[in-house]
Scaffold this motif. Structure first.
Motif, PDB file in Angstrom:
ATOM      1  N   GLY A   1     -12.781 -32.378 -37.605  1.00 40.21           N
ATOM      2  CA  GLY A   1     -12.198 -33.657 -37.384  1.00 40.21           C
ATOM      3  C   GLY A   1     -11.315 -33.571 -38.330  1.00 40.21           C
ATOM      4  O   GLY A   1     -11.315 -33.286 -39.745  1.00 40.21           O
TER       5      GLY A   1
ATOM      6  N   ALA B   1     -11.078 -40.119 -33.411  1.00 33.94           N
ATOM      7  CA  ALA B   1     -11.879 -39.900 -32.146  1.00 33.94           C
ATOM      8  C   ALA B   1     -12.532 -41.341 -31.907  1.00 33.94           C
ATOM      9  O   ALA B   1     -12.669 -41.886 -30.769  1.00 33.94           O
ATOM     10  CB  ALA B   1     -12.644 -38.913 -32.469  1.00 33.94           C
TER      11      ALA B   1
ATOM     12  N   GLU C   1     -15.773 -34.265 -29.686  1.00 29.42           N
ATOM     13  CA  GLU C   1     -15.581 -35.072 -30.869  1.00 29.42           C
ATOM     14  C   GLU C   1     -16.826 -35.426 -31.630  1.00 29.42           C
ATOM     15  O   GLU C   1     -16.623 -35.385 -32.910  1.00 29.42           O
ATOM     16  CB  GLU C   1     -14.427 -36.087 -30.699  1.00 29.42           C
ATOM     17  CG  GLU C   1     -13.060 -35.789 -30.238  1.00 29.42           C
ATOM     18  CD  GLU C   1     -12.386 -34.859 -31.074  1.00 29.42           C
ATOM     19  OE1 GLU C   1     -12.529 -35.067 -32.150  1.00 29.42           O
ATOM     20  OE2 GLU C   1     -11.478 -34.015 -30.526  1.00 29.42           O
TER      21      GLU C   1
ATOM     22  N   LYS D   1     -12.243 -37.116 -44.358  1.00 35.50           N
ATOM     23  CA  LYS D   1     -11.995 -35.762 -44.377  1.00 35.50           C
ATOM     24  C   LYS D   1     -10.641 -35.065 -44.687  1.00 35.50           C
ATOM     25  O   LYS D   1     -10.529 -34.096 -45.029  1.00 35.50           O
ATOM     26  CB  LYS D   1     -12.465 -35.070 -43.008  1.00 35.50           C
ATOM     27  CG  LYS D   1     -13.987 -35.398 -42.378  1.00 35.50           C
ATOM     28  CD  LYS D   1     -14.183 -35.123 -41.174  1.00 35.50           C
ATOM     29  CE  LYS D   1     -15.288 -35.665 -40.719  1.00 35.50           C
ATOM     30  NZ  LYS D   1     -15.813 -35.825 -39.163  1.00 35.50           N
TER      31      LYS D   1
ATOM     32  N   ASN E   1     -18.302 -34.414 -35.236  1.00 38.33           N
ATOM     33  CA  ASN E   1     -18.538 -35.336 -36.340  1.00 38.33           C
ATOM     34  C   ASN E   1     -19.919 -34.797 -36.721  1.00 38.33           C
ATOM     35  O   ASN E   1     -20.303 -35.085 -38.143  1.00 38.33           O
ATOM     36  CB  ASN E   1     -18.506 -36.546 -35.855  1.00 38.33           C
ATOM     37  CG  ASN E   1     -17.024 -37.085 -35.698  1.00 38.33           C
ATOM     38  OD1 ASN E   1     -16.152 -36.492 -36.371  1.00 38.33           O
ATOM     39  ND2 ASN E   1     -16.704 -38.171 -34.995  1.00 38.33           N
TER      40      ASN E   1
END
Ligand code: ADP
Ligand code: MG
Length: 672
Positions: free
Chosen positions: A96, A101, A32, A82, A36
């Motif tokens: 993501g 996360a 994760e 996002k 990112n």
């Protein structure tokens, strides 16, 4: 790119996303965080771990950074820069989208973020507990980008901690994640190291290529044997790019790097489908290396699966998998037509082999390629007639075995190298050759075929004898007889399609014959005539056969009666040149030149005798040539295992001599 502005997701979006805990083990959290960093357009990502990430998992990037204002809420659930509306889910291009996360990590570990955006004068450092900032963000020195530190993972969940494997296993998993992202994101430089170590476990430079990174991370031997793979279908709205290992390469356990829309995932269905294709090409218990990047219309990916599920599903899954499977088969065949041809030639009735439909056989000479839709791929073949099988069936079996997870790669067999010229292979329709091939096939001793197919080479006793093991029996095998038969069969199967072995300087047949006649082995007596006369005769006889020898056997003889080339029968294999004079002599005296079938049979036999391992072969490496030990172990026996159809008489004579039954000693001789 500017740092994204973080907004709370709309309630309905929250509810529509099946959310859960993201973090199950360090490698999940790392994945994760790498995503990112990639989303933040980093070009350099450094990962540092301690105890496999359980004690410390740190990732430093040089991306956009996080705005100071956002540090307050960045670890709250469903906070993301996002995605704003549910509709975005279907067109999302960043990795993501759930905004959970960091939140999840902060619930199970001590989390610290140090970050700086391009327009900030300094970096800011913030620590989190259960999604909340502890205290306030503090200014500090730092470069642009983000460093996320996760410490004492699962300090507050004893059960999860216990469920975890050892630090070593977690470290292996972390290494796997970094390796795979490094191959896929080859423009980004990655490093992985253990805290306190100066040396890095993984280091890839920025702006590298996927193949270079495979070479650095996995091994040079796999990088050498990769085929570029592409496949796409506009109807099914997908495309695949990547690299797959060819049939000369194998590993104990399948290595499959799969990215779907740039996210590292697993698809057991796709892996099994591809492995089924390789099962026809690779030796038993060996597997390919695959790196595939699959892009699917985002609308067709089931993005809404639980984030811990690495196993993905997508719309039209079966059809897409089938397309990819076919493309893999074509790719392997393209590089391996010699083996396919061999199969087709040896097994009458095997006309379902791609590229050799019965139709094209009836066409009498026209080499029109069969329609694409006529193609039947090996993995689709159903056995309906006992004669109707591919030779590969004798050679390999798709057996699933569990081997410990390791990235150690070993190169199994080297012969049958991918050669673009294989595509231009001509089909031999000479009845004589076809019937010699079927003699070999019909004369095959199935029990011995089974033995050689599954044998383990134990070692050579001398050039003449070797030890092999099959199940728990140890045999003394006659390498001279086996290698001669091997070359004889190669000569028949590749008839008219040999590569060329060029002599460093052409050799006069006359001179060679003179040398041969001086040898006791030639059995020359005065009654045969003078050596000079005989040598002239031999030279002119072979010269008169030059066009045929060149055309079918790649033996080129020039106008001055000098031999320039020999056929290339097995990759890297060069016959012992001491045998060349006798070979020339025997070509003139032992070959039945008058009838076609006899001529080809005796020519192949004499040539095989010359190529076979010799009783008194030099053991030292000479002139850059490998000694017999190496050739026997690495070229001859692997090829025997792969393709030799042992004739019946090998079961009666002393070619295979059982010398021990090793029920007790089994492990002593077991290899690999
Ligand atoms: P998601 O990635 O789904 O948005 P995360 O919990 O993974 O959710 O991250 C939350 C937010 O934190 C991201 O949307 C992003 O704005 C910010 N962020 C996290 N890591 C980084 C990073 N390395 N660089 C820049 N921004 C980051
Ligand atoms: Mg994320």
């Amino acid at each position: 790119m500017e740092a994204g502005i973080i907004k709370k997701l709309d309630e309905t979006v929250v509810n529509r996303i099946a959310a859960g805990e993201v973090v199950q083990r360090p490698a999940n959290a790392l994945k994760e965080m790498i995503e990112n960093s990639l989303d933040a357009k980093s070009s350099q990502i450094q990962v540092t771990v301690k105890q496999g990430g359980l004690k410390l998992l740190q990732i430093q990037d040089n991306g956009t950074g996080i705005r100071k204002e956002d540090l307050d809420i960045v670890c709250e659930r469903f906070t993301t820069s996002k995605l704003r509306e549910f509709g975005d889910l279907t067109s999302i291009s960043t990795y993501g989208f759930r905004g959970e996360a960091l939140a999840s990590i902060s619930h199970v570990a001590h989390l610290t973020i140090t970050t700086r955006t391009s327009d900030s004068k300094c970096a800011w450092k913030a620590s989190y507990v259960d999604g909340k900032l502890t205290g306030t963000a503090k200014p500090c020195a730092g470069n642009q980008g983000t460093q996320i530190t996760v410490e004492d993972l699962f300090y507050n969940i004893a059960t999860r901690r216990k469920a975890l494997k050892s630090a070593a296993e977690e470290h292996a998993k972390v290494t796997e994640v970094v390796s795979r992202y490094a191959v896929h994101n080859h423009r980004v430089g990655f490093t992985l190291k253990k805290q306190g170590d100066n040396a890095t476990d993984i280091r890839t430079p920025p702006n590298s290529t996927a193949v270079d990174n495979i070479r650095t991370i996995y091994s040079p031997s796999v990088a050498r044997e990769l085929l570029e793979f592409t496949c796409e279908d506009t109807n099914l709205k997908f495309s695949v790019k990547g690299y797959i290992s060819n049939a000369n390469y194998s590993v104990k356990k399948c290595i499959f790097l799969l990215f779907i829309n740039h996210r590292l995932v697993d698809s057991t269905a796709l892996r099994k489908a591809i492995e089924a294709v390789y099962a026809s090409y690779l030796p038993k218990n060996s597997h390919p290396f695959l790196y595939l990047s699959l892009e699917i219309d985002p609308q067709n990916v089931d993005v809404n699966v639980h984030p811990t599920k690495h196993e993905v599903h997508f719309l039209h899954e079966d059809s897409i998998i089938e397309k990819i499977q076919q493309a893999v088969e074509s790719k392997l065949l393209g590089c391996n037509s010699s083996r396919t041809f061999y199969t087709q030639a040896l097994l009458p009735g095997a006309n379902a082999v791609p590229g050799v439909s019965s139709k094209s056989n009836d066409n009498g000479g026209s080499s029109a390629a069969p329609e694409k839709k006529d193609k039947i791929y090996a993995h689709q073949m159903v056995r309906t007639d006992p004669r109707d099988q591919k030779l590969e069936k004798f050679l390999t079996k798709p057996t699933e075995t569990k081997t410990p997870e390791d990235n150690e790669v070993d190169q199994e067999e080297k012969q049958a190298k991918c050669n673009p010229e294989d595509q231009n292979r001509r089909e031999i329709k000479l009845t004589s050759v076809l019937s010699l091939r079927s003699q070999v096939e019909n004369g095959c001793h199935t029990g011995l075929r089974e033995t050689v197919k599954n044998m383990t080479f134990v070692g050579s006793v001398n050039p003449e004898y070797a030890l092999i093991q099959h199940v728990n029996k140890l045999y003394l095998t006659n390498t001279l007889a086996l290698s001669e038969e091997l070359f004889y069969q190669i000569l028949l199967n590749d008839f008219g399609n040999f590569g060329i072995l060029k002599l460093s300087s052409p050799a006069s047949i006359y001179e060679l014959a003179m040398i041969a006649l001086d040898l006791e082995e030639s059995g020359w007596t005065e009654a045969d005539g003078t050596k000079e006369d005989l040598s002239s005769y031999i030279s002119s006889l072979l010269q008169s056969k030059a066009p045929m020898l060149d055309d079918y056997f790649s033996i080129q003889i020039d106008d001055n009666g000098k031999i320039c080339t020999l056929p290339y029968l097995l990759d890297d294999y060069v016959p012992a040149m001491e045998g060349l004079p006798m070979y020339m002599l025997r070509l003139a005296t032992e070959v039945e030149w008058d009838t076609e079938l006899d001529c080809f049979q005796t020519l192949c036999r004499e040539t095989a005798k010359f190529y076979a391992i010799q009783r008194n072969q030099a053991s030292e490496e000479e002139d850059g040539e490998q000694g017999w030990q190496w050739k026997v172990e690495h070229l001859v026996y692997p090829a025997i295992r792969k393709m030799l159809l042992p004739p019946q008489h090998f079961a009666q004579d002393t070619t295979f001599l059982q010398i021990a039954n090793l029920t007790e000693l089994y492990r002593v001789f077991e290899r690999c």
